[in-house]
Design an enzyme around this catalytic site. Structure first.
Site, PDB file in Angstrom:
ATOM      1  CB  SER A  46      -0.937   0.010   1.214  1.00 36.42           C
ATOM      2  OG  SER A  46      -0.196  -0.191   2.411  1.00 36.42           O
ATOM      3  CG  ASP A  84       2.613  -6.603   1.450  1.00 36.28           C
ATOM      4  OD1 ASP A  84       2.410  -7.831   1.466  1.00 36.28           O
ATOM      5  OD2 ASP A  84       1.739  -5.757   1.210  1.00 36.28           O
ATOM      6  CD  GLU A 183      -7.275  -5.713   2.493  1.00 34.52           C
ATOM      7  OE1 GLU A 183      -6.211  -6.330   2.257  1.00 34.52           O
ATOM      8  OE2 GLU A 183      -7.515  -4.564   2.061  1.00 34.52           O
TER       9      GLU A 183
HETATM   10  O1  KIV Z   1      -0.248  -3.346   1.622  1.00 35.12           O
HETATM   11  C1  KIV Z   1      -0.847  -3.329   2.688  1.00 35.12           C
HETATM   12  O2  KIV Z   1      -0.823  -2.389   3.470  1.00 35.12           O
HETATM   13  C2  KIV Z   1      -1.633  -4.500   2.996  1.00 35.12           C
HETATM   14  C3  KIV Z   1      -2.809  -4.284   3.890  1.00 35.12           C
HETATM   15  C4  KIV Z   1      -3.873  -3.535   3.171  1.00 35.12           C
HETATM   16  C5  KIV Z   1      -3.327  -5.541   4.415  1.00 35.12           C
HETATM   17  O3  KIV Z   1      -1.387  -5.554   2.495  1.00 35.12           O
END
Ligand code: KIV
Length: 293
Positions: A46, A84, A183
């Protein structure tokens, strides 16, 4: 505060203690989170939207995630940081997933990685976790594949979708994840899953009865201009009275600010993180206004 590890997370679930986590993408915010009581930090893709201005998370690259995550690591050496995996960095094969997770871990020094998907990502999850890197699963709404589902939407309104989420959670647990993030599901589904698997189940917009809560920090601070989801409260007005009170009696504000950083936005962000942590741990967040029914 001692840095949390994956055994602590399991113990917190077993002892019924909720876990708080927020996203973060840069050094200065990370240093405020490092000084807060928050448990975990996610460097989410994100960040591609809130920091880099992309219209969704699809364009985010491994290099960008490593840059953002390394900055957070430098700002928050005492926090458990989850990196992530961006779209395209793990789906193709287990080999590619290990290669990128290993690069992520070595170059950014993150403590774990997160990837999206359930049953279809079992091979990748197994491969990464067997290579010694803790993996967080991410199911329910999975933004990286949202084009396949007609855009961002709440998942789990039908029986089929509910069964799929549960099957995904069980498959991820079998594959070796240390925890699962759900989510955007209606309240109640998360609790069903949290009772059906042993690993911690965390939620973002997934109701109250899960083992912990994640939110996008920029939503709590109200600084992302484009969109804020229903489940995300802005907490700035909650901490401002205490902040103003705390600085009202300082005589030499310039000197005080230089020495403590407590005269400005750094302190406000730290207080917001502490308030979120308090609300999660006490069960005050999410209330009925911040869940999907
Ligand atoms: O990228 C992110 O912040 C996420 C959340 C929305 C779960 O994966």
């Amino acid at each position: 505060m001692q840095k949390i590890n994956v055994r602590d997370l399991q113990k917190m679930k077993d002892d019924n203690n909720k876990v708080s986590w927020l996203t973060c993408y840069d050094y200065s915010f990370a240093s405020a989170l490092n000084a807060s009581e928050l448990d975990l930090i996610l460097v989410g893709d994100s960040g591609g939207m809130v920091n880099l201005g992309y219209k969704n998370t699809n364009p985010v690259t491994m290099d960008e995630m490593i840059t953002l995550t390394s900055a957070v690591r430098r700002g928050a050496p005492d926090k458990f940081v989850i990196g992530d995996m961006p779209k395209g960095s793990y789906e193709v094969s287990a080999e590619k997933a290990i290669e990128n997770a290993m690069r992520f871990s070595k170059e950014s020094d993150c403590d774990a990685v997160k990837l999206e998907g359930g049953l279809h990502m079992v091979k990748q999850v197994k491969a990464i976790s067997q290579s010694g890197i803790p993996v967080f699963g991410h199911i329910g709404l999975t933004p990286q594949s949202s084009n396949s589902f007609g855009g961002y939407r709440i998942v789990g309104r039908t029986k089929n979708e509910q069964e799929k989420i549960l099957d995904d959670a069980k498959a991820l647990e079998q594959a070796g994840v240390v925890a699962i993030l759900i989510e955007a599901t209606p309240d109640g589904i998360g609790s069903e899953i949290a009772k059906s698997v042993d690993v911690p189940i965390y939620g973002i917009g997934a109701g109250a009865e899960v083992d912990g809560q994640l939110l996008i920090f920029h939503d709590l601070l109200g600084i992302y201009p484009t969109f804020r989801p229903k489940f995300a409260p802005c907490l700035v007005s909650k901490v401002l009275p205490d902040f103003l009170e705390s600085i009202s009696e300082i005589e030499d504000m310039k000197e005080f600010g230089r020495a403590t950083k407590k005269d400005g936005f750094w302190e406000i962000t730290r207080l917001v993180a502490n308030e979120f942590n308090r609300m999660v741990k006490s069960g005050e967040y999410p209330d009925s206004d911040h869940v999907y029914n």
